[in-house]
Design a protein around this motif. Structure first.
Motif, mmCIF file in Angstrom:
data_model
loop_
_atom_site.group_PDB
_atom_site.id
_atom_site.type_symbol
_atom_site.label_atom_id
_atom_site.label_comp_id
_atom_site.label_asym_id
_atom_site.label_seq_id
_atom_site.Cartn_x
_atom_site.Cartn_y
_atom_site.Cartn_z
ATOM 1 N N GLN A 180 0.881 -1.191 0.201
ATOM 2 C CA GLN A 180 0.089 -0.059 0.111
ATOM 3 C C GLN A 180 0.905 1.294 0.039
ATOM 4 O O GLN A 180 0.510 2.242 -0.505
ATOM 5 C CB GLN A 180 -0.960 -0.066 1.062
ATOM 6 C CG GLN A 180 -2.136 -0.921 1.152
ATOM 7 C CD GLN A 180 -3.194 -0.491 2.231
ATOM 8 O OE1 GLN A 180 -2.748 -0.709 3.412
ATOM 9 N NE2 GLN A 180 -4.413 -0.462 1.700
ATOM 10 N N ILE A 183 1.896 1.770 -3.288
ATOM 11 C CA ILE A 183 1.180 2.220 -4.445
ATOM 12 C C ILE A 183 0.877 3.948 -4.180
ATOM 13 O O ILE A 183 0.442 4.584 -5.033
ATOM 14 C CB ILE A 183 -0.413 1.685 -4.140
ATOM 15 C CG1 ILE A 183 0.027 -0.024 -4.367
ATOM 16 C CG2 ILE A 183 -1.442 2.220 -4.697
ATOM 17 C CD1 ILE A 183 -1.210 -0.656 -4.213
ATOM 18 N N ASP A 184 0.846 4.083 -2.857
ATOM 19 C CA ASP A 184 0.751 5.614 -2.432
ATOM 20 C C ASP A 184 1.895 6.692 -3.016
ATOM 21 O O ASP A 184 1.688 7.581 -3.627
ATOM 22 C CB ASP A 184 0.705 5.876 -0.804
ATOM 23 C CG ASP A 184 -0.401 5.643 -0.315
ATOM 24 O OD1 ASP A 184 -1.460 5.586 -1.115
ATOM 25 O OD2 ASP A 184 -0.558 5.231 0.854
ATOM 26 N N GLN A 188 2.011 9.265 -6.592
ATOM 27 C CA GLN A 188 2.548 10.875 -6.726
ATOM 28 C C GLN A 188 3.398 11.167 -7.678
ATOM 29 O O GLN A 188 3.636 12.278 -8.009
ATOM 30 C CB GLN A 188 3.696 10.941 -5.314
ATOM 31 C CG GLN A 188 2.566 10.858 -3.957
ATOM 32 C CD GLN A 188 1.764 11.949 -3.804
ATOM 33 O OE1 GLN A 188 1.969 12.867 -3.942
ATOM 34 N NE2 GLN A 188 0.451 11.572 -3.304
ATOM 35 N N TYR A 216 -1.075 -3.132 -7.983
ATOM 36 C CA TYR A 216 -2.417 -3.085 -7.324
ATOM 37 C C TYR A 216 -3.266 -4.264 -7.381
ATOM 38 O O TYR A 216 -3.866 -4.909 -6.574
ATOM 39 C CB TYR A 216 -3.408 -1.996 -7.837
ATOM 40 C CG TYR A 216 -4.649 -1.788 -7.306
ATOM 41 C CD1 TYR A 216 -4.722 -1.254 -6.065
ATOM 42 C CD2 TYR A 216 -5.881 -2.202 -8.037
ATOM 43 C CE1 TYR A 216 -5.890 -1.008 -5.461
ATOM 44 C CE2 TYR A 216 -7.162 -2.051 -7.185
ATOM 45 C CZ TYR A 216 -7.136 -1.272 -5.939
ATOM 46 O OH TYR A 216 -8.345 -1.236 -5.236
ATOM 47 N N LYS A 248 -7.841 1.361 4.775
ATOM 48 C CA LYS A 248 -6.938 2.361 4.132
ATOM 49 C C LYS A 248 -7.156 1.989 2.487
ATOM 50 O O LYS A 248 -7.011 2.961 1.489
ATOM 51 C CB LYS A 248 -5.408 2.160 4.345
ATOM 52 C CG LYS A 248 -4.609 2.963 3.525
ATOM 53 C CD LYS A 248 -2.977 2.924 3.915
ATOM 54 C CE LYS A 248 -2.127 3.703 2.882
ATOM 55 N NZ LYS A 248 -0.575 3.811 3.480
ATOM 56 N N ALA A 249 -7.414 0.774 1.969
ATOM 57 C CA ALA A 249 -7.713 0.239 0.762
ATOM 58 C C ALA A 249 -8.970 0.978 0.242
ATOM 59 O O ALA A 249 -8.930 1.462 -0.975
ATOM 60 C CB ALA A 249 -7.875 -1.257 0.775
ATOM 61 N N GLN A 252 -7.911 4.698 -0.362
ATOM 62 C CA GLN A 252 -6.762 4.530 -1.688
ATOM 63 C C GLN A 252 -7.306 4.250 -2.836
ATOM 64 O O GLN A 252 -7.015 4.583 -3.948
ATOM 65 C CB GLN A 252 -5.572 3.386 -1.309
ATOM 66 C CG GLN A 252 -4.533 3.627 -2.064
ATOM 67 C CD GLN A 252 -3.545 2.557 -1.640
ATOM 68 O OE1 GLN A 252 -3.653 1.133 -1.698
ATOM 69 N NE2 GLN A 252 -2.290 3.040 -1.068
ATOM 70 N N LYS A 255 -8.407 7.353 -4.412
ATOM 71 C CA LYS A 255 -7.471 8.124 -4.996
ATOM 72 C C LYS A 255 -6.918 7.695 -6.228
ATOM 73 O O LYS A 255 -6.673 8.277 -7.115
ATOM 74 C CB LYS A 255 -6.323 8.269 -3.968
ATOM 75 C CG LYS A 255 -6.532 9.032 -2.551
ATOM 76 C CD LYS A 255 -5.348 9.579 -1.968
ATOM 77 C CE LYS A 255 -4.530 8.372 -1.318
ATOM 78 N NZ LYS A 255 -3.436 8.709 -0.750
ATOM 79 N N LEU A 256 -7.022 6.263 -6.196
ATOM 80 C CA LEU A 256 -6.457 5.590 -7.384
ATOM 81 C C LEU A 256 -7.491 5.966 -8.745
ATOM 82 O O LEU A 256 -7.037 6.036 -10.032
ATOM 83 C CB LEU A 256 -6.599 4.076 -7.510
ATOM 84 C CG LEU A 256 -5.228 3.404 -6.586
ATOM 85 C CD1 LEU A 256 -5.360 2.116 -6.357
ATOM 86 C CD2 LEU A 256 -3.980 3.586 -7.818
ATOM 87 N N TYR A 259 -6.705 9.222 -10.140
ATOM 88 C CA TYR A 259 -5.369 9.086 -10.586
ATOM 89 C C TYR A 259 -5.649 8.806 -12.185
ATOM 90 O O TYR A 259 -5.132 9.073 -13.092
ATOM 91 C CB TYR A 259 -4.482 8.492 -10.047
ATOM 92 C CG TYR A 259 -3.070 8.192 -10.371
ATOM 93 C CD1 TYR A 259 -2.198 9.483 -10.260
ATOM 94 C CD2 TYR A 259 -2.558 7.187 -11.144
ATOM 95 C CE1 TYR A 259 -0.836 9.249 -10.655
ATOM 96 C CE2 TYR A 259 -1.230 7.158 -11.745
ATOM 97 C CZ TYR A 259 -0.379 8.063 -11.432
ATOM 98 O OH TYR A 259 0.927 8.028 -12.007
#
Length: 377
Positions: A180, A183-184, A188, A216, A248-249, A252, A255-256, A259
């Motif tokens: 994870q 991936i973060d 970025q 992922y 968190k997944a 996240q 956010k993915l 992105y």
């Protein structure tokens, strides 16, 4: 101005090639290989020289022993450069080296150069900060990924020597947390300005997108397997870490999605093959919380006692509201007879008294088990 910069970059590349060809051969020096690497990481910002990149990879396929001179040459070139173009091409080349499933690559460890404070020396801070941030973020990801791969390879090698040794559930959860984190770091890496939408940046974003999809997918597979394992053998600590990973997944995943939409908008080709975002069912999250908040042992024992008492109370009451008579001996009663020893002691003599345990005999009647000096209603 741009034409002058391109000409100056071409002169630098030719000079570097000339110096490399004059260098003596050694364990870490190979003039032919150095020439190919310089061409693959040229100052031309139009595009990546994939022809020479493939030549570098061909050297590595020939023998893993060429990894050392490859890393040495890339390291020396990266340490000298102040061009975001050369730096980015060097990172893309290292990224390609990671794709080789070779033990020597997996044990490489940290990158042999440092771009954590990279600054382009040919652009003003106002124009160059976006390119600087892109290079730094790309370097940070590759550096952490290399450390992660190295640590995992060493652990697998150690477990291979100690037969029967496998990763514990806690170690597997820690690996998922590290995935994870990677991936973060990946998300970025993106162009921050409009003028960064150049061919070389988009080519690098194609590499990044491939990495996001692969990483992922690995994470989703791992977390599905680990949740099942937590439900089977996990304790409160493992369930707590698992819940943290799941929460968190979810965040996240949002956010993915943003992105991927951003990458499609700027024209990244591989963004059209984005994976489905992982959504953990609510019942799975509820199961983890039940494990974490499990009922204390004292309450479980009290509840068990209450259940047993309730079951006993129900068992001693017949459907016809008959009374159970207590005696010091085993007795068998007819369904229609109610005997009270204290009120009618003479009636006891009229009953058939069983001197042996009726449960050991084949009897059609259902006996009542009684204790001395106690009448249960």
């Amino acid at each position: 101005m741009r034409l002058w910069k391109r000409a100056a970059g071409a002169v630098k590349d030719k000079y570097s090639i000339w110096v490399a060809r004059l260098a003596p051969r050694g364990p870490c020096r190979n003039p032919d290989l150095e020439t190919v690497i310089i061409k693959a990481t040229s100052h031309d910002e139009q595009c990546m020289d994939y022809k020479n990149v493939q030549r570098v990879f061909r050297w590595l396929r020939t023998s893993p022993l060429y990894l050392k001179p490859i890393l040495y040459t890339i390291s020396k070139r990266m340490e000298k450069t102040h061009s975001w173009v050369v730096a980015l091409k060097g990172l893309m080349l290292i990224h390609g080296v990671f794709c080789f499933d070779l033990p020597i690559v997996q044990r490489m460890g940290r990158l042999p150069f440092d771009f954590s404070r990279f600054t382009d020396g040919h652009m003003s801070p106002e124009k160059g900060w976006g390119f600087n941030a892109f290079v730094r973020a790309y370097f940070a990801y590759l550096d952490h990924k290399s450390v992660f791969i190295c640590a995992k390879a060493k652990k697998l090698s150690k477990n291979g020597k100690e037969r029967g040794t496998e990763e514990t559930l806690m170690e597997e959860l820690e690996n998922s947390e590290k995935l994870q984190g990677l991936i973060d770091m990946l998300i970025q890496i993106k162009p921050w300005n409009e003028h960064m939408k150049v061919v070389l940046i988009l080519e690098a974003m194609d590499c990044i997108m491939d990495e996001v999809i692969e990483l992922y997918d690995t994470f989703c597979t791992e977390i599905d397997r680990l949740l099942v394992k937590i439900y089977d053998v996990g304790g409160k600590v493992e369930a707590s870490i698992g819940l943290s990973i799941v929460e968190k997944a979810e965040f996240q995943g949002d956010k993915l999605s943003l992105y991927f939409d951003f990458c499609r908008d700027i024209g990244v080709l591989n963004a059209s093959e984005c994976p489905k975002i992982l959504r953990i069912p609510e019942k799975d999250i509820h199961e983890l919380r039940k494990i974490i908040n499990g009922v204390p042992e004292k309450k479980i024992l009290e509840g068990t006692k209450n259940d047993v008492k309730a079951n006993v109370d129900k068992a001693i009451i017949s459907e016809n509201n008959l009374r159970t008579v207590i005696s010091e001996k085993w007795e068998v009663f007819d369904d229609d007879i109610v005997i009270d020893v204290k009120e009618n002691p003479s009636n006891v003599a009229s009953c058939d008294i069983v001197t042996t345990n009726p449960f050991l005999e084949s009897c059609s009647l259902v006996p009542y088990i009684v204790l001395p000096d106690l009448i249960c209603l």
